[in-house]
Write an enzyme that holds these catalytic residues in place. Structure first.
Site, mmCIF file in Angstrom:
data_model
loop_
_atom_site.group_PDB
_atom_site.id
_atom_site.type_symbol
_atom_site.label_atom_id
_atom_site.label_comp_id
_atom_site.label_asym_id
_atom_site.label_seq_id
_atom_site.Cartn_x
_atom_site.Cartn_y
_atom_site.Cartn_z
ATOM 1 N NE ARG A 260 -33.472 -22.595 -4.007
ATOM 2 C CZ ARG A 260 -32.802 -21.526 -4.401
ATOM 3 N NH1 ARG A 260 -32.083 -21.579 -5.518
ATOM 4 N NH2 ARG A 260 -32.848 -20.406 -3.709
ATOM 5 N NE ARG A 275 -27.670 -27.226 -10.405
ATOM 6 C CZ ARG A 275 -28.039 -25.980 -10.665
ATOM 7 N NH1 ARG A 275 -29.234 -25.569 -10.314
ATOM 8 N NH2 ARG A 275 -27.226 -25.161 -11.307
ATOM 9 C CD GLU A 347 -26.715 -17.849 -9.073
ATOM 10 O OE1 GLU A 347 -26.882 -18.391 -10.185
ATOM 11 O OE2 GLU A 347 -27.649 -17.504 -8.336
ATOM 12 C CB SER A 350 -28.973 -14.273 -7.082
ATOM 13 O OG SER A 350 -29.626 -13.767 -8.214
ATOM 14 N NE ARG A 389 -24.471 -23.258 -5.795
ATOM 15 C CZ ARG A 389 -25.132 -22.958 -6.906
ATOM 16 N NH1 ARG A 389 -24.994 -21.768 -7.470
ATOM 17 N NH2 ARG A 389 -25.943 -23.839 -7.461
#
Length: 423
Positions: A260, A275, A347, A350, A389
């Site tokens: 990303r 991130r 988070e 998802s 994560r």
RNA sequence: GGAGAGAUGGCCGAGCGGCUGAAGGCGACGGUUUGCUAAACCGUUGUACGGGGUAAACCCGUACCGAGGGUUCGAAUCCCUCUCUCUCCGCCA
């Protein structure tokens, strides 16, 4: 993508859904294009039918050696008119499709309304955050302290938002991926898939990253895109297919790297591994009939939660509100894991039900045995889990005062029996 | 990277510019026969869009033989471009 037929029949419901997402209503504008395009199409088709008939007559006349010039003149005139209408219809078709491609999915009726994440709804919490008799350190401090996590080296190689893991931490990441995959392919019944991580435009249109979110992705000079999630290749596996209802649900899982650009996240989570431009993730994808998708959504959520339960990590589940949901989702649950150093839930998964939204884009349909009509399948995707994560969570939750890390019971086997990671 | 071959319905495979949405075979489905199974025989068997039908059934029209253009009154069939697949050579994890 939205079905124009649905909008035609339910314009108020369509507009109401957009409003809940905080968007302008669109049905009137779309239906005007639709009406005009259908008018042109049927007119063009009528002329085409006439021409087809005339062409046959010409063939018959000519084969008998007769003179067909009168009919041919008429056909020529028809053809010109048809081409005009055809061209106009084509433009409108494109206009309509382009407009539809940029409109997000409508929220499910039970999704809470709200502008942003402050209106998300807590569904449940699980596990107790651990208590420490010392000040818990952040994962990056722990990793660097162990000498097994190196951001400087990564910066030398690749720049910001990359990391180099070594030794027991590199192995820990591998262990987590393998552990999750084994759980999902075993008791959870998913089929393991190893897909390409470079894909074409069409795949990204199918799942909804394109046309709007190309900026968030990396692209090669040859025109391939690097997947931001294995949802893209896994879901597109059924694109263009007509599946037998009896074969559904199809459940697939994959461990891949994800890429990303984090274009919109400048300055956010700049420290540590939270991130990154590149990270590993175990993805879950289900393809279901329309009737099955809601139940499957809950099942998928449970499968993802099971990972955290087995790792002994505290977490909570929230239902995203209309304003916080992604483009393709009609309903989304986020799982947030407890991170002691941040003193917060963050988070880690998802899980989204996209309904028929992606299926319409990628023309993935299903059909009951013996029936004629096809229906779009429903597609669901969820992280199960984000491996990077999860590694962060393990480090922070299993840390000891001396900076060493206790290996969670569920991972010991994967770590070759190692009990504690220390310098 | 060099040279060549190809792309047709669920699969295999035929196809002279009009009578081909597409022969033939296989498979699948329905039926007849059969004590059961097998076999045989008969029939059915693509998708999308537009229109009609309250809707399902169904009916009409249009499009689709890898994709996109072109030639022609008419194209699976001729021409151009692209994509993909296969074979051989080279290179290579």
């Amino acid at each position: 993508m939205h079905d124009i037929k649905f909008i035609r029949e339910n314009p108020e419901a369509f507009d109401a859904g957009l409003k809940r997402r905080g968007l302008e209503v669109r049905s009137a504008e779309l239906l005007a294009i639709d009406a005009e395009r259908r008018r042109l199409m049927s007119e063009a088709q009528e002329i085409q039918a006439r021409r087809n008939k005339a062409a046959k007559e010409i063939g018959a006349i000519k084969s008998k050696g007769g003179d067909a010039s009168a009919i041919m003149a008429q056909v020529a005139a028809d053809k010109e008119e048809e081409e005009l209408k055809d061209a106009a219809a084509k433009i409108l078709n494109l206009d309509l499709e382009n407009a539809l491609l940029e409109i997000p999915n409508l929220p499910a009726s039970d999704v809470p309304d709200g502008k942003d994440e402050t209106k998300n709804k807590l569904l449940r919490t699980s596990g107790e955050p651990p208590s420490f008799d010392f000040k818990p350190k952040a994962h990056d401090e722990l990793g660097v302290g162990l000498g097994l996590m190196d951001f400087d080296a990564a910066a030398k190689l690749s720049g910001a938002r990359f990391v180099v893991l070594k030794g027991a931490l590199a192995r820990l990441e591998r262990a987590l991926g393998a552990f999750m995959l084994n759980l999902h392919t075993g008791t959870n019944g998913y089929l393991e898939v190893n897909p390409p991580v470079l894909v074409k435009d069409t795949a990204l249109y199918g799942t909804g990253q394109l046309p709007k979110f190309g900026d968030d992705l990396f692209r090669t000079e040859q025109g391939h895109w690097m997947i931001p999630t294995a949802e893209v290749p896994l879901t597109n596996l059924v694109s263009g297919e007509i599946l037998d209802d009896a074969k559904l649900p199809i459940r697939m899982t994959a461990l891949t790297n994800c890429f990303r650009s984090e274009a919109g996240a400048a300055g956010k989570d700049t420290r540590g591994m939270i991130r990154q431009h590149q990270f590993q993730k175990v993805e879950l994808v289900s393809i279901t009939t329309p009737e099955q998708s809601e139940e499957e959504h809950n099942r998928m959520l449970n499968c993802a939660e099971e990972v955290l339960k087995r790792l002994g990590l505290a977490y909570r589940v929230i239902t995203l509100c209309t304003g916080d949901m992604g483009f393709s989702a009609r309903k989304t649950y986020d799982i947030e894991v407890w991170l002691p150093a941040q003193n917060a839930y963050r988070e880690i998964s998802s899980c989204s039900n996209c309904g028929e939204f992606q299926a319409l884009r990628m023309k993935a349909r299903c059909r009951k045995a013996g029936e004629k009509t096809t229906r779009p399948v429903h597609t669901l995707n969820g992280s199960g889990l984000a491996v990077g994560r999860t590694l962060v969570a393990v480090l922070e939750n299993y840390q000891q005062a001396d900076g060493s890390i206790v290996v969670p019971e569920a991972l010991k086997h994967y770590m070759g029996g190692l009990e504690v990671i220390k310098p």
